[in-house]
Scaffold this active site. Structure first.
Site, PDB file in Angstrom:
ATOM      1  N   GLU A   3      54.492  40.856  33.029  1.00 11.37           N
ATOM      2  CA  GLU A   3      54.945  39.467  33.110  1.00 11.37           C
ATOM      3  C   GLU A   3      55.139  38.803  31.746  1.00 11.37           C
ATOM      4  O   GLU A   3      56.071  38.034  31.566  1.00 11.37           O
ATOM      5  CB  GLU A   3      53.945  38.647  33.939  1.00 11.37           C
ATOM      6  CG  GLU A   3      53.935  38.952  35.426  1.00 11.37           C
ATOM      7  CD  GLU A   3      55.153  38.401  36.141  1.00 11.37           C
ATOM      8  OE1 GLU A   3      55.939  37.658  35.513  1.00 11.37           O
ATOM      9  OE2 GLU A   3      55.331  38.715  37.322  1.00 11.37           O
ATOM     10  N   SER A  36       5.946  28.338  74.211  1.00  9.90           N
ATOM     11  CA  SER A  36       4.605  28.790  73.800  1.00  9.90           C
ATOM     12  C   SER A  36       4.565  29.345  72.377  1.00  9.90           C
ATOM     13  O   SER A  36       3.547  29.916  71.972  1.00  9.90           O
ATOM     14  CB  SER A  36       4.124  29.871  74.766  1.00  9.90           C
ATOM     15  OG  SER A  36       3.939  29.350  76.059  1.00  9.90           O
TER      16      SER A  36
END
Length: 783
Positions: free
Chosen positions: A91, A349
């Protein structure tokens, strides 16, 4: 003269020219400075898209920005050098040299495009591409000028590395993907730091035409584009020819890209707590995926509208490894968007182990203390057991393993519900009660509200030397812990829950904590719980309907325990595969063994006839507390009974000739019904000597009426004209004769209840008489 004039002219000319240049530069610089202030550069680092990642960096869930775009922000150090080589070479080879605009590249691109009568290459630098990404423009001459201006601004305000970082995080990769981080995970399911040369070349070229070059849809196009990058790398000597030829042999084929979809409810929870773009968690991505797949399998076995919550925590670090807040996020019929890990529910419980551990520390009980599983009434509160039956005398360890309700209430009554609640809160475990309501005995059976994350955190006390540690969801979360119970009490209770409540020699005690667990079922089968602990993990499981609707037949042991065992086996297998060593679990020095005797709960000589049942018990700090009395129930004779007997073993008055003092251990009165005949008081007490009888003598325990409190106000069920009254008795001896307001009512056997239907409102008194002559009465009002 002419020579001097020429020299002066030359001197003046260059001085004026220099002045003009300086003025032009100053004017240009001032103009650019002013333009930069008037048209400031848009912030290139504004990224509202966020991603939540696992401990290995893999994305769990992503939150897109307002345009639906998601990114995975990375730094240059977090990207493979192969990718940076391919990107810069293809690029912008002179990226680190040009001032943002490369005139040579522009002229080269213009010449190539003119000579080939088509667009062969572009002259945009990476800086110019970044300018276009942060402020898109049209392809007019004005738009191009604006791009050039923004490029110069970028170069002025940012370093080259910063500009390159913006590019790799904003480059388009098709659809809603932006940045190399998101593309690497979506296409390759790996971090960008692990890209191979082939993958780096492919991802470097994709932003040129992300839709046309999608490797999952158009692999041939993608491969051709990748090979162009490889040719450029070979041309400029970045990668040698042999490497490039090898890479070209690799075909491009990728599975269709996937958006991260793990731990959605945890991600939503952490999103509100974090300001960073990448939210790091402690989640084990592979374990999370396995459990989510398992849950989808369990979903078909659950009743309609039922959801599930699962937490898995590494208790050595308290880091959360798996978080499943609902059975299926997308299932609206099961309230999939409701996070049951943060929801307030009845714990059933599951609080019982904490009560036993605190009672151990207080010296109220030891592991084999005699407790009473018998019917009781506490004001208007009359608890029962899950199976509706009663067992009579039970040990503390047996009561906890079997999750019996009445013994737990007896322990909490002795310890104090307010004190219990305060201790839990001090450790970071909040119990929620109705407004203006104080903690009461019902909390130990689920009469309170709490969250799963806090409940699982509380259970860390049993594997962390009695200290409760807060859950850690992110690596940066500190480890915060507070002492709740002693290490010895935590060890004893955990071993009881693991089925190892009876003492054995140290050589037979497992070095690694075996799977210990506790179930819980809330009133009306609304919540089914199991909290488990093994050598390395805490496991919390909740099943139920998020809207609180009861689900008949759904309870902890039947619903949640099978899931617990499946997860436990998975964790054990994973631990073996990873060759991880779980921490040792030695017996604390404060815990020792003792031989105790029922009914008194203390040590007695081997030949002592008061030792009616001998048991081995874990004790704490060498303390052997006596049998815990049951408040308000052990009336009359109880505990040790001091007698006087003669030479024949008969009971006499203390002033009788030859009277000898003797002490007899009696079982608590409330247990009479469940004792064999040989252990009941009538059998245990010596025969009475008629020649010199004791001053007072009654072989029968006190006669009590059960099921109705004196002074109670009773109301009929709406729509009915009568009330069925059912009363039981405890203690006494033989048949019962019942009276109502002084009039004979009925006769019952010793173990049979009295049942009578009332129709008229008013005040009543119920009395009962037994064969020993004892009488008991209760008064009540029927409205």
């Amino acid at each position: 003269m002419r020579s001097l004039f020429s020299r002066l002219f030359t001197f003046r000319f260059w001085r004026r020219l220099t002045a003009v240049v300086v003025v032009l530069i100053a004017v240009t610089a001032s103009g650019l400075w002013l333009a930069d202030k008037v048209w400031p550069l848009p912030a290139p680092d504004v990224q509202v898209a966020k991603v939540v990642v696992a401990e290995d960096g893999s994305p769990l869930w992503r939150f897109a920005d307002a345009e639906g775009v998601w990114r995975y922000s990375v730094s240059l150090k977090e990207v493979s050098p192969y990718y940076l080589q391919a990107l810069l070479t293809y690029e912008d080879r002179w990226f680190y040299s040009h001032p943002g605009i490369n005139p040579l590249a522009i002229m080269r691109a213009l010449w190539q495009n003119l000579t080939n009568q088509r667009i062969v290459s572009g002259g945009s630098t990476l800086s110019m591409q970044v300018a276009r990404l942060i402020e898109p423009h049209d392809k007019t001459f004005t738009g191009k000028l604006r791009q050039v201006f923004r490029t110069l601004q970028l170069e002025w305000h940012y370093t080259k590395d910063q500009i390159l970082t913006i590019y790799i995080n904003r480059a388009p990769y098709g659809g809603t993907l932006q940045g190399i981080g998101a593309a690497s995970w979506a296409y390759l399911d790996k971090p960008p730091s692990e890209l191979t040369r082939s993958e780096a070349a492919l991802l470097a070229v994709l932003p040129q035409a992300p839709s046309r070059l999608r490797p999952d849809r158009y692999p041939e196009r993608a491969q051709a584009a990748r090979d162009k990058v490889l040719d450029r790398l070979e041309e400029y000597g970045v990668w040698d020819k042999a490497q490039v030829e090898d890479i070209k042999q690799e075909s491009v084929w990728l599975a269709e890209r996937q958006a991260p979809q793990l731990a959605p409810l945890l991600s939503r929870r952490l999103l509100a707590e974090s300001s960073t773009d990448v939210i790091h968690t402690t989640i084990d991505a592979s374990l999370q995926r396995r459990l989510e797949d398992m849950v989808m399998g369990w979903k078909s076995q659950l009743p309609p509208s039922t959801s599930m919550g699962i937490l898995v925590v590494d208790h050595s670090t308290m880091s959360v490894k798996a978080y499943i807040g609902s059975v299926d996020l997308n299932d609206r019929s099961r309230f999939g968007h409701v996070d049951m890990i943060t929801a307030w529910r009845s714990p059933g419980s599951t609080l019982k182990p904490f009560a036993y551990a605190m009672a151990l520390d207080e010296g109220l009980i030891h592991a084999e203390s005699l407790l009473q599983d018998v019917p009781r009434q506490f004001g208007d509160y009359r608890p029962g057991n899950f199976d509706t039956g009663f067992s009579g005398p039970v040990s503390a360890s047996d009561a906890l393993v079997r999750s019996l309700n009445l013994p737990a209430v007896q322990v909490l009554e002795a310890y104090g519900p307010k004190r219990f609640t305060g201790n839990m809160r001090n450790a970071g475990i909040v119990l929620r009660f109705p407004l203006n309501s104080d903690p009461n005995l019902s909390l130990i059976l689920g009469g309170t509200g709490m969250r799963m994350d806090q409940l699982v955190s509380g259970y860390s006390a049993f594997v962390r030397q009695g200290k409760v540690a807060a859950l850690r969801f992110r690596p940066e979360d500190p480890l915060i812990e507070r002492q709740l119970v002693s290490p010895g009490a935590a060890w004893i209770v955990r071993r009881i829950m693991a089925g190892e409540g009876r003492p054995v020699p140290d050589s037979q005690i497992s070095d690694i904590t075996p799977l210990a667990w506790k179930t819980g079922t809330s009133y009306g089968y609304r919540d089914a719980w199991t909290i488990g602990m093994n050598g390395g993990y805490l496991i919390g499981i909740w099943v139920g309907r998020p809207d609180g609707t009861p689900v008949a037949g759904q309870f902890g042991y039947a619903t949640a325990v099978p899931i617990l065992h499946q997860i436990n086996h998975l964790l054990i297998n994973r631990n073996s595969q990873l060759a991880k060593n779980w921490p040792k679990d030695p017996r604390p020095y404060s815990v020792s063994r003792a031989v105790i005797c029922w009914p008194q709960g203390q040590s007695l000589e081997a030949d002592d006839t008061n030792c009616r049942q001998r048991r081995q018990a874990w004790i704490l700090d060498g303390t052997i507390p006596p049998t815990l009395p049951s408040i308000g129930q052990d009336t009359g004779i109880g505990g040790w009974l001091n007698l006087w007997i003669n030479a024949e073993g008969k009971r006499v008055a203390p002033d009788c000739s030859g009277a000898i003092s003797r002490r007899i251990a009696l079982w608590p009165i409330a247990l009479e019904t469940w004792l064999p005949l040989s252990e009941r008081r009538a059998s245990r007490l010596p025969e009475r000597d008629t020649a010199c009888p004791p001053i007072s003598y009654d072989v029968s325990p006190p006669l009590l009426i059960l099921g109705l409190k004196d002074g109670a106000i009773l109301k009929r069920i709406p729509g009915t004209q009568s009330l069925d009254l059912r009363l039981d008795t405890q203690g006494g001896r033989g048949k019962r004769w019942w009276f109502i307001n002084g009039e004979s009512l009925m006769e019952t056997e010793e173990d049979k209840p009295m049942i009578h239907t009332l129709t008229n409102s008013g005040k009543y008194q119920i009395s009962v008489l037994d064969e020993s002559g004892q009488v008991n009465s209760v008064g009540f009002v029927l409205e």
